[in-house]
Write a protein that holds these residues in place. Structure first.
Motif, mmCIF file in Angstrom:
data_model
loop_
_atom_site.group_PDB
_atom_site.id
_atom_site.type_symbol
_atom_site.label_atom_id
_atom_site.label_comp_id
_atom_site.label_asym_id
_atom_site.label_seq_id
_atom_site.Cartn_x
_atom_site.Cartn_y
_atom_site.Cartn_z
ATOM 1 N N LEU A 26 26.149 23.886 -110.139
ATOM 2 C CA LEU A 26 25.582 22.797 -109.317
ATOM 3 C C LEU A 26 26.368 22.535 -108.057
ATOM 4 O O LEU A 26 27.615 22.435 -107.792
ATOM 5 C CB LEU A 26 25.810 21.479 -110.112
ATOM 6 C CG LEU A 26 24.887 21.416 -111.514
ATOM 7 C CD1 LEU A 26 25.135 20.234 -112.057
ATOM 8 C CD2 LEU A 26 23.525 21.942 -111.258
ATOM 9 N N ARG B 227 26.474 20.181 -105.662
ATOM 10 C CA ARG B 227 27.019 18.877 -105.191
ATOM 11 C C ARG B 227 28.253 18.350 -106.112
ATOM 12 O O ARG B 227 28.878 17.435 -105.441
ATOM 13 C CB ARG B 227 26.011 17.563 -105.721
ATOM 14 C CG ARG B 227 24.762 17.757 -104.593
ATOM 15 C CD ARG B 227 23.923 16.817 -104.913
ATOM 16 N NE ARG B 227 23.460 16.489 -106.314
ATOM 17 C CZ ARG B 227 22.281 17.189 -106.834
ATOM 18 N NH1 ARG B 227 21.606 17.670 -105.913
ATOM 19 N NH2 ARG B 227 21.978 16.756 -107.801
ATOM 20 N N VAL B 228 28.514 19.046 -107.150
ATOM 21 C CA VAL B 228 29.817 18.484 -107.879
ATOM 22 C C VAL B 228 30.889 19.660 -107.786
ATOM 23 O O VAL B 228 30.682 20.749 -107.709
ATOM 24 C CB VAL B 228 29.392 18.042 -109.492
ATOM 25 C CG1 VAL B 228 28.292 17.196 -109.218
ATOM 26 C CG2 VAL B 228 28.896 19.388 -110.218
ATOM 27 N N GLU C 287 33.666 19.286 -112.863
ATOM 28 C CA GLU C 287 32.395 18.936 -113.490
ATOM 29 C C GLU C 287 31.262 19.713 -113.768
ATOM 30 O O GLU C 287 30.601 19.600 -114.713
ATOM 31 C CB GLU C 287 31.637 17.698 -112.264
ATOM 32 C CG GLU C 287 32.688 16.441 -112.252
ATOM 33 C CD GLU C 287 32.227 15.710 -111.220
ATOM 34 O OE1 GLU C 287 31.476 14.638 -111.509
ATOM 35 O OE2 GLU C 287 32.527 16.072 -109.887
ATOM 36 N N LEU D 234 29.498 20.386 -117.733
ATOM 37 C CA LEU D 234 27.914 20.279 -117.915
ATOM 38 C C LEU D 234 27.597 20.858 -119.440
ATOM 39 O O LEU D 234 27.048 19.895 -119.947
ATOM 40 C CB LEU D 234 27.409 20.979 -116.757
ATOM 41 C CG LEU D 234 26.053 20.545 -116.609
ATOM 42 C CD1 LEU D 234 25.524 19.087 -116.313
ATOM 43 C CD2 LEU D 234 25.348 21.545 -115.458
#
Ligand SMILES: Nc1ncnc2c1ncn2[C@@H]1O[C@H](COP(=O)(O)OP(=O)(O)OP(=O)(O)O)[C@@H](O)[C@H]1O
Ligand SMILES: [Mg+2]
Lengths: 234, 410
Positions: free
Chosen positions: A104, A106-107, A111, A115
C-alpha cells in the motif's frame, strides 16, 4: 529427494483443470495437473510464458477456483469452502509474495506488514509482531519508511515480512525476483530459503531464473497447462 | 477488522486526496448549509410571528361585522349597543373586557409636519386588552370619554415623525382632521419597521372620534369589537357567549346565519403555523434534491475510487479480507465523506443564518434565526445516511471483486 509418503502432503493437487472463457472461446490454462508437496519442501515451478504457472499458483493460493479436479490444502477440501472461509485460509495458511510487491503506497513499511493481522482474529501485539517480521527480513531500520522511500529489493523484503507475519505454513512467490537486478534477486531468494530453513515454511517459487531453480529441492516444469517434467535439482 | 481501524483507514484515504474529497462533498456541503440557513430563518420568522401574536395575548377575541362564509344580504354593522350587551356580566360571564374600536385613516400633524396613519377611537380598557403600555403620560379615562375630550395618545414613531421627538411632549397640541388634540401619553416603542407598525398609531377617545374625526359614521356604529376572555381556558366559552349575545341582539332566527364573525389569536396562530409548515416542507424538498445530487456525486467518486484501487482490493483479499471487510472499508469512507460534508455544511449554514440575522437586525426587522438542535441532528443523520445509501453500490462492487481478477488489474 523423494517426497516423504509417510506424512500427508500439505498441498495435494489431483487432476486440476482450469478453463478460461473469453466470450465463445475456451482457453485451457491447466489441463490436468497432479502435484503433492510435503511440509517444509522448496519447490520451483518453471515453464515458458503462458504455460499456466500463475494460474496454478492462484489455485494453490485459493485466489481462484479450478474448473475441475481436487485440491486438498493441509487436509482441507478447498472446493467445499465458502468465500469467507477461503479468506480465512489465505489469511492463516498462506503468505503471498508478488512480482510487483503490491504494497500500500500511502502507509509505512510497518503498517504494510500489520495489514494481514487486521484481517485475523489473532490481532494482539500487532506492532511487536510486525516489528519482529521486519527484523527477520533485515529492515528494522526502515520501518517508518513508505514504499516509495525504499529500493525495489527493500520493498520486496517488506512484502516478505508481510507474508510471514501470520506465520503461514506456505509461502507462494510468483516471480519474486522478476523486477529486481540479479544481486537484489539473489538476496531475496536467500532470504526466502533462510525462512524455509529456520521456520520450516513450505516454499513454492515460480521463476524463470535457473539459479533460483538450482537452489530448490524440486523443480516442476509446466508447458501448455501440463507438467512435462519433474526433477530434483540437487 | 476492528471498526476503529476501518475508520482510521477511511480518514487516511480521504486525507490523501483532499482536493478531490472536498469537491466530492461540495454538493453535500451546499445542501446541508442551505437547509440549516433556511430552516433557521424560517424558524426565526415563525418565532417572530407567533411572538407578535402572543404579545397581544392569546385570550384576545376579535368580533367583526359580516360573515365571510355566507353572502349575508343583511350586512349589519356592529354597534356600541352590541358592545354594551357583551359587557353585561350576566349575559357573558367569561368575557372580562370589551373594547369597541373605530378606526380611521387620517392625517396627524404638528406644525407643518404631518403623517397619514391609523387613528383609533377607543375606550379605556382598550389599552389592557391590546397590552399597550405607555412610556410617558397616561391613557384617557372614562371622564374624558364622557366629556368627548380632545386628547390623544401617540405612538413614539409618529411623534418622532411630526414633532421630532417622543419624550417631553405631554401637553403639546397636534391636529387630527384639523381639530386640535392635546397629547396626554406616548406608547412604549415595540420596535420594528414593518407595515402597520403600532408605533405610528394614534389613540383618541371613541366619543371624540365620532364627534370630530369620523362624523359621517352612522350613530353608534363601530368597526370591530375586541374581547378579552377571563383566561386562556375560557376563550371557547367566551366566544360561544359572545355569539349568543350578538345573535339575540341582532334578532337572528335559528335559520339565519351569523351576521358577524368571531376569531381569536389561536386561529391566527394556527394559520401562521400552517403557512410556515408548508414553507418548511418546501424547503425540505429543495434540501432533499440538493442532498440527492450531493449523494450522486459521492457515488460517482466512490466508483472511481473502487476502480483505482482494484489491485489494492485484490491484495487485501489475498491477505485474508472478507467481503464484509471490503464492504465496510468503502462504506465507512463514503459515510465519513458525507458526514464531513454535513458538518461543514452545518457550520457554513450556521454562519449564513447569523448573517441573515445580522442583516435583518441592521434593517430593523424583528427576525432572529434559530439554528435548532433538531436541524443539526437531522442534517448529520441525513448526510450520513446519504453517504451510506450512495456508497452501498460502489462498496458492494468492491466487495464482490474476484481476488485474482482484482490482483491482475493494472
Ligand atoms: N483471466 C484470464 N482470462 C483468460 N485467459 C487467461 C486468464 N488468465 C490466464 N489466462 C490464460 O491462461 C494461460 C496461462 O496463463 P498464466 O498467467 O498462468 O501463464 P504464466 O505461465 O504465468 O505466464 P508468465 O510466465 O508470462 O507469467 C495463458 O494462455 C493465458 O492467456
Ligand atoms: Mg505468470
Amino acid at each position: 529427494m523423494i517426497p516423504n509418503t509417510k506424512t500427508d502432503p500439505v498441498i495435494d493437487v489431483r487432476d486440476l483443470k482450469k478453463v478460461y472463457h473469453i466470450g465463445e472461446i475456451e482457453v485451457p490454462a491447466l489441463r490436468g495437473v497432479n502435484i503433492q508437496v510435503q511440509r517444509g519442501e522448496v519447490v520451483a515451478i518453471m515453464g515458458p510464458s503462458g504455460s499456466g504457472k500463475s494460474t496454478l499458483m492462484n489455485m494453490i493460493g485459493c485466489l481462484d477456483s479450478p474448473s475441475d479436479g481436487v485440491y486438498i490444502l493441509d487436509g482441507l477440501q478447498v472446493s467445499d469452502l465458502r468465500d469467507d472461509e477461503l479468506a480465512e485460509v489465505r489469511n492463516k495458511k498462506i503468505g503471498f509474495v508478488f512480482q510487483k510487491y503490491n504494497l500500500l503506497p500511502r502507509v509505512s513499511a510497518l503498517e504494510n506488514v500489520e495489514l494481514p493481522m487486521h484481517y485475523s482474529d489473532e490481532n494482539s501485539h500487532m506492532q511487536q509482531r510486525a516489528t519482529d517480521a521486519l527484523k527477520a527480513v533485515g529492515l528494522e531500520d526502515r520501518m517508518r519508511h513508505k514504499p516509495n522511500e525504499l529500493s525495489g529489493g527493500q520493498q520486496q523484503r517488506v512484502a516478505i515480512a508481510r507474508a510471514i507475519v501470520n506465520e503461514p505454513a506456505i509461502i507462494l512467490a510468483d516471480e519474486p525476483t522478476g523486477n529486481l537486478d540479479s544481486q537484489a534477486g539473489k538476496e531475496i531468494i536467500d532470504l526466502l530459503l533462510g525462512l524455509n530453513r529456520e521456520r520450516g515454511t513450505t516454499l513454492i517459487i515460480v521463476t524463470h531464473d535457473p539459479d533460483v531453480s538450482a537452489a530448490a529441492q524440486r523443480v516442476i516444469h509446466l508447458r501448455d497447462g501440463l507438467i512435462v517434467g519433474e526433477g530434483e535439482s540437487r | 477488522m476492528k471498526l476503529l481501524q476501518v475508520l482510521r483507514e477511511a480518514i487516511r484515504s480521504i486525507n490523501s486526496n483532499r482536493t478531490r474529497s472536498f469537491l466530492t462533498i461540495l454538493g453535500i456541503i451546499i445542501g446541508v448549509a442551505a437547509v440549516i440557513a433556511l430552516m433557521a430563518a424560517g424558524q426565526g420568522a415563525q418565532a417572530s410571528i407567533t411572538g407578535q401574536i402572543q404579545s397581544i395575548g392569546t385570550n384576545l377575541i376579535y368580533v367583526m361585522p359580516g360573515n365571510q362564509l355566507t353572502t349575508a344580504t343583511n350586512r349589519r354593522p356592529l354597534t356600541l349597543a352590541d358592545s354594551r350587551a357583551l359587557a353585561n356580566k350576566l349575559r357573558a360571564p367569561h368575557i372580562r373586557n370589551v373594547a369597541p374600536v373605530i378606526t380611521d385613516n387620517n392625517d396627524v400633524s404638528y406644525g407643518k409636519e404631518s403623517l397619514q396613519t391609523t387613528v383609533y377611537g377607543v375606550e379605556p380598557g382598550f389599552e389592557i386588552v391590546q397590552n399597550l403600555s405607555l412610556s410617558d403620560g397616561a391613557f384617557f379615562t372614562r371622564a374624558e370619554i364622557d366629556s368627548r375630550a380632545s386628547v390623544v395618545v401617540l405612538g413614539p414613531a409618529l411623534a418622532d415623525h411630526i414633532i421630532g421627538k417622543h419624550e417631553g411632549i405631554i401637553g403639546m397640541v397636534v391636529r387630527i382632521n384639523d381639530y386640535p388634540f392635546r397629547v396626554i401619553g406616548v406608547t412604549t416603542s415595540k420596535g420594528g419597521s414593518q407595515f402597520n407598525n403600532p408605533d405610528t398609531f394614534a389613540y383618541i377617545p371613541l366619543t371624540s372620534m365620532q364627534a370630530r374625526v369620523k362624523q359621517d359614521l352612522s350613530s353608534g356604529r363601530v368597526n370591530y369589537i375586541l374581547l378579552q376572555a377571563e383566561d386562556e381556558e375560557s376563550v371557547k366559552l367566551a366566544i360561544d357567549e359572545a355569539a349568543l349575545v350578538l345573535r339575540e341582539n341582532h334578532r337572528l332566527n335559528l335559520r339565519q346565519p351569523d351576521d358577524f364573525s368571531i376569531t381569536n389569536q389561536e386561529d391566527f396562530l394556527s394559520i401562521a403555523s400552517s403557512i410556515t409548515g408548508v414553507l418548511t416542507i418546501f424547503l425540505a424538498g429543495i434540501a432533499g434534491i440538493s442532498l440527492l445530487v450531493g449523494g450522486i456525486g459521492i457515488m460517482n467518486i466512490m466508483l472511481v475510487s473502487v476502480t483505482e484501487r482494484t489491485s489494492e482490493i485484490g491484495l487485501r483479499k489475498a491477505l485474508g479480507a472478507r467481503k464484509l471487510d471490503i464492504m465496510l472499508q468503502f462504506l465507512s469512507e463514503s459515510a465519513m465523506l458525507s458526514l464531513i460534508g454535513g458538518i461543514l455544511g452545518i457550520l457554513i449554514g450556521w454562519g449564513l443564518a447569523s448573517l441573515i440575522g445580522f442583516v435583518a437586525a441592521q434593517s430593523g426587522t424583528d427576525l432572529i434565526p434559530v439554528v435548532g438542535w433538531d436541524a443539526i441532528l437531522l442534517a448529520t443523520l441525513f448526510s450520513t445516511a446519504v453517504g451510506l445509501f450512495f456508497g452501498w453500490y460502489p462498496a458492494s462492487r468492491a466487495a464482490n471483486l474476484q481476488p485474482v481478477e482484482a490482483l491482475r488489474y493494472e
